[in-house]
Design an enzyme around this catalytic site. Structure first.
Site, PDB file in Angstrom:
ATOM      1  N   ASP A   1       0.833  -1.192   0.000  1.00  0.00           N
ATOM      2  CA  ASP A   1       0.000   0.000   0.000  1.00  0.00           C
ATOM      3  C   ASP A   1       0.874   1.251   0.000  1.00  0.00           C
ATOM      4  O   ASP A   1       1.833   1.346   0.777  1.00  0.00           O
ATOM      5  CB  ASP A   1      -0.905  -0.029   1.238  1.00  0.00           C
ATOM      6  CG  ASP A   1      -1.811   1.167   1.341  1.00  0.00           C
ATOM      7  OD1 ASP A   1      -2.736   1.273   0.525  1.00  0.00           O
ATOM      8  OD2 ASP A   1      -1.595   1.997   2.245  1.00  0.00           O
TER       9      ASP A   1
ATOM     10  N   GLU B   1       1.776  -0.422  -5.030  1.00  0.00           N
ATOM     11  CA  GLU B   1       0.872   0.655  -5.360  1.00  0.00           C
ATOM     12  C   GLU B   1       1.790   1.869  -5.519  1.00  0.00           C
ATOM     13  O   GLU B   1       2.243   2.446  -4.520  1.00  0.00           O
ATOM     14  CB  GLU B   1      -0.155   0.895  -4.252  1.00  0.00           C
ATOM     15  CG  GLU B   1      -1.144   1.990  -4.608  1.00  0.00           C
ATOM     16  CD  GLU B   1      -2.120   2.308  -3.480  1.00  0.00           C
ATOM     17  OE1 GLU B   1      -3.256   2.713  -3.783  1.00  0.00           O
ATOM     18  OE2 GLU B   1      -1.745   2.157  -2.297  1.00  0.00           O
TER      19      GLU B   1
END
Length: 705
Positions: free
Chosen positions: A344, A380
Site C-alpha cells: 500500500d 501501489e
C-alpha cells in the site's frame, strides 16, 4: 518474578519450550518494563535491565504460549524533540505474533492530557483499555504444503476481503462466515477455481484497530488499512479467537488454498500505523521510540511527516524500522506460507529524504533478501506526497498497479479519451513504462476497478458518489462519474439503459482479460456487485460491502461471460506474452493496429482525438511461446474489434495476408454466445453495435484444437 538476562535476538517473544525470551528495540529509552498479565488481568512488571545495542531483553522461565504481555517504556516526554515516552501507557510489542483485545477509546489510551494539548503528558494507566500481546506456539503441521509458484504471465489476481467475500455466502457454514476458515472452505475455494483465477489478494489481515472517529459515529474500520501489529493476523477474522488460535486458522486457510493451486497475496500497510498524528493514541511505536519509528518534521519534531493522508509515515530510513518491515515480510512467507505482497502506498517506503528514490535502502534490501526477492511483489506506486506518483519507476523485481492502464481503459469506454494511442499502449503491455529497465509485460498489474473506488457495476451506473452512509457529508472518495451515464443514474426500469450498462461491464472485463500484463479482478465485479454508489466503503462493515450471492439472471450471465474470458486467456498464450511486441520481425508481424476499414493506422489517425473505433491483430504464430515445460508452441491468431462510439460502426476485415477466414469467439453485445462460430472471410464486413467488442479467431492456423 525471576528474570534471566536472555538475548537480544530474535526480537519479540520467542518461546523455546521451557520459557520465553523477550526483546524490544528502543534507542532513546531510559528503561523498559515487561508487563505480564494473569487470567484475571493482574499485572506483574519486571525490568529488562540488559540492553544490548539498544535492544532491551530478558528471559522468563516457565512462560509459554498464551501468556499475555506488553511493555512500559520510560524516557523523556518532550514532543518538541520527538520523544513521547509515557510509562503509564501499556504498549503492544511490534513483533507480537498474536494480539488479543480491543481499544475501547478511554481517554487513557492517549499519551497526553485531552483537556490540555499534546505537550502535557497523561498519567492514567491505559492497560485496561488496550490490546495485549500474546506469546505464541509456532508449530503447525503443514504436511506437504508448497507454494503454487504460478508464473507471473499466467497469474490472474482476485482482489477480495476475508469478511466481505464470505459473510453472506449461503453455502459457507454460518459460524465460519467472515473468517479465515470461511475463505478456506470448499464453497469459496470451488468458486474461485471454477472462475479461473490463480491468486487471491487479501485486503489487510495485519492486526488493525477501529479508528476513534469511526467508533464515535457507530462505524468500524472495514478495510483494515490501520495496522497496529505487522506480524499478527487480525483476530476478528478468526472463527475462534483467543490463545493464538487465529494463527492456526490463518495457516489452515493458506494450506487449503494452496491445495487448490491458489496463491495468497497480502495487501500490506508498512507506510503508516494506527497511531495517527500528534493527537493520536499511544498504542505501540509512539511510546516505544517515537523519534526512531516515525518520519518527523525536521524543524519541529512535535509533528509528523504525512505522505499517506493518515497522520503519520513510518521512518523506513531507520535500520531498525527496515528490520521490522523485513522481519515481518519474512515471517509471513516462512511461517505463514503466503506467496506475495501488495504494498500500500509503496512510494512512501522509497522516500529517502523528500523525493522518491528508486534506489532507496528499502529496495536494496528487498533485492538482496534470499526469501522476499523470490515472492510476488506488487507496488501501489504512489502516495499523497509531492512527487509520489511513480508508475513505471519501480525496480526490476517489482510489478505495479498500473494506474495509467486503469485511466486509459475507463476514458476509452466512456468516450472521454483523447484518441486510441493511449489505449493501444496499455493494451500492448505498457512497454513505455516497463521495457526501459528490463522488465516484462507482466510488470503491469492491469485493473479497471479496485477496492478503493466504485465497483465496476457502480462505475457504469452512477453519476455521483453516494457515500452518505459514511456520515461525512459525502465528502470522501472520488468526486463524480458523470461522463459514464449522461444524467441517468442508479437503478432504472429503462431496458435500453440497463443493457448498455451490462454491455459496458462486459467491455471493461473483455479489455481487462485480453490485455498484455497481469489482470486483477475486483472481487464481485464478475457478477456485477454493487455498493449502491458508495465508492469509499472503508467504514462499511455491513451488507453494503459484503458480497450478495443471491444473483439475478443477468448477474449469473455476467459471471459465465467472465469465466469464458478467463478461459480464453488461459488457453491462448498470445494474450499473455512473456516478451513485449516487436512489430515486424523476420518478415512477419506479431501485432498490428488497423482502422475500422481494415487499413493500417496512419500518423494522423494516432494523433486524432476523435478516433473511437479500432482493431488489432495478434499473430499467435509470429513468435513461438514456451509452455510450462519449455517447449515452443504456436498459438492461434486473433482480431480484436473495439467500438467505443455511441453509434454502430461497420468494420472491414483486413486482407488475406492476415488470414483467409475468421470465426467469432466473443461478442459483448451477445453475452449468451449465440453468435459463436460465425464465419467471416478476409475483406468481409462486420457490424459492431455502439460500445461493443468482437473477438475473432483465425481459422487457418495450424495449432491443434
Amino acid at each position: 518474578m525471576n528474570i534471566w538476562p536472555g538475548k537480544p535476538y530474535p526480537l519479540g517473544a520467542q518461546w523455546d519450550g521451557t520459557g520465553t525470551n523477550f526483546a524490544l528495540f528502543s534507542e532513546h529509552a531510559d528503561a523498559v518494563e515487561l508487563c505480564v498479565f494473569d487470567a484475571d488481568g493482574h499485572e506483574t512488571r519486571v525490568e529488562l535491565s540488559e540492553p544490548t545495542a539498544f535492544i532491551w531483553h530478558g528471559y522468563l522461565p516457565g512462560i509459554g504460549p498464551g501468556q499475555r504481555y506488553g511493555y512500559r517504556v520510560h524516557g523523556p516526554y518532550e514532543p518538541a524533540m520527538g520523544h513521547r515516552f509515557n510509562p503509564a501507557k501499556l504498549l503492544v510489542d511490534p513483533y507480537a505474533k498474536s494480539i488479543e483485545g480491543r481499544v475501547d477509546w478511554h481517554a487513557a489510551v492517549f499519551g497526553y492530557d485531552l483537556d490540555a494539548d499534546d505537550t502535557v503528558p497523561d498519567d492514567r494507566d491505559s492497560a485496561p483499555h488496550v490490546p495485549k500481546s500474546l506469546v505464541t506456539n509456532p508449530f503447525f503441521d503443514w504436511g506437504d504444503d508448497r507454494h503454487p509458484n504460478t508464473p507471473w504471465y499466467e497469474t490472474i489476481i482476485y482482489e477480495t476481503h476475508v469478511r466481505g467475500l464470505t459473510m453472506r455466502h449461503p453455502d459457507v457454514p454460518p459460524e465460519l462466515r467472515g473468517t479465515y476458515a470461511g475463505l478456506g472452505s470448499p464453497p469459496i475455494i470451488d468458486y474461485l477455481v471454477d472462475l479461473g483465477v490463480t491468486a487471491v489478494e487479501l485486503q489487510p489481515v495485519h492486526r488493525f484497530i477501529h479508528d476513534h472517529f469511526l467508533v464515535r459515529k457507530g462505524l468500524r474500520n472495514y478495510w483494515g488499512y490501520n495496522s497496529v501489529g505487522f506480524l499478527a493476523p487480525h483476530d476478528e477474522y478468526a472463527a475462534r479467537e483467543g490463545n493464538g488460535r487465529t494463527i492456526y486458522e490463518f495457516k489452515a486457510m493458506v494450506k487449503a488454498l494452496h491445495e487448490a493451486g491458489l496463491e495468497v497475496i497480502l495487501d500490506v500497510v508498512y507506510n503508516h500505523t494506527a497511531e495517527g498524528n500528534h493527537l493520536g493514541p499511544t498504542l505501540s511505536l509512539r511510546g516505544i521510540d517515537n523519534a526512531s519509528y516515525y518520519r518527523l518534521v525536521d524543524d519541529d519534531r512535535r509533528y509528523y511527516m504525512d505522505y499517506t493522508g493518515t497522520g503519520n509515515s513510518l521512518n523506513a530510513r531507520h535500520p531498525h524500522v527496515l528490520q521490522l518491515i523485513m522481519d515481518s515480510l519474512r515471517y509471513w512467507v516462512i511461517q505463514m506460507h503466503v506467496d506475495g505482497f501488495r504494498f500500500d502506498l509503496a512510494s512512501t517506503l522509497a522516500r529517502e529524504l523528500h523525493d522518491v528514490d528508486r534506489l532507496s535502502a528499502f529496495f536494496d534490501i528487498i533485492q538482496q533478501d534470499p526469501v522476499i526477492s523470490q515472492v510476488k511483489l506488487i507496488a501501489e506506486p504512489w502516495d499523497v506526497g509531492e512527487g509520489g506518483y511513480q508508475v513505471g519507476n519501480f525496480p526490476t523485481l517489482w510489478t505495479e498497479w498500473n494506474g495509467k492502464y486503469r485511466d486509459a481503459i475507463r476514458d476509452f469506454w466512456r468516450g472521454e479519451g483523447h484518441g486510441v494511442g493511449e489505449l493501444a499502449s496499455r493494451m500492448a503491455g505498457s512497454s513505455d513504462l516497463y521495457a526501459h529497465n528490463g522488465r516484462r509485460p507482466y510488470a503491469s498489474i492491469n485493473f479497471v476497478t479496485a477496492h478503493d473506488g466504485f465497483t465496476m457495476r457502480d462505475l457504469v451506473s452512477y453519476n455521483e458518489k453516494h457515500n452518505e452512509a459514511n456520515l461525512d457529508d459525502n465528502s470522501s472518495g472520488e468526486d463524480h462519474n458523470r461522463s459514464w451515464n449522461h444524467g441517468v443514474e442508479g437503478p432504472t426500469d429503462d431496458k435500453e439503459i440497463n443493457e448498455l450498462r451490462l454491455r459496458q461491464q462486459r467491455n471493461l472485463l473483455t479489455t481487462l482479460f485480453l490485455a498484455q500484463g497481469v489482470p486483477m479482478l475486483l472481487g464481485g465485479d464478475e457478477f456485477g456487485r454493487t455498493q449502491n454508489g458508495n465508492n469509499n466503503v472503508f467504514c462499511q462493515d455491513n451488507e453494503l460491502s459484503w458480497y450478495d450471492w443471491d444473483l439475478s439472471d443477468d448477474q449469473r450471465a455476467l459471471c459465465a461471460f467472465t469465466r469464458r474470458l478467463i478461459e480464453l486467456r488461459a488457453n491462448h498464450p498470445v494474450f499473455r506474452r512473456q516478451q513485449f511486441f516487436r512489430g515486424a520481425t523476420e518478415g512477419t508481424v506479431d501485432l498490428d493496429w488497423l482502422r475500422p476499414d481494415g487499413t493500417d493506422m496512419t500518423d494522423d489517425d494516432w494523433a486524432s482525438g476523435d478516433q473511437q473505433s479500432i482493431m488489432f491483430f495478434l499473430n499467435g504464430q509470429a513468435i513461438p511461446t514456451p509452455d510450462a515445460r519449455g517447449q515452443q508452441i504456436l498459438d492461434d491468431s486473433f482480431l480484436v474489434l473495439l467500438n467505443a462510439a455511441a453509434e454502430q460502426v461497420k468494420f472491414t476485415l483486413p486482407g488475406e495476408q492476415y488470414g483467409r477466414a475468421w470465426t467469432l469467439v466473443v461478442d459483448t453485445a451477445e453475452p449468451a454466445h449465440r453468435g459463436a462460430g460465425q464465419r467471416v472471410s478476409a475483406g468481409g464486413r462486420v457490424e459492431l453495435v455502439a460500445r461493443s467488442i468482437q473477438v475473432l479467431r483465425r481459422m487457418d492456423d495450424a495449432r491443434e484444437r
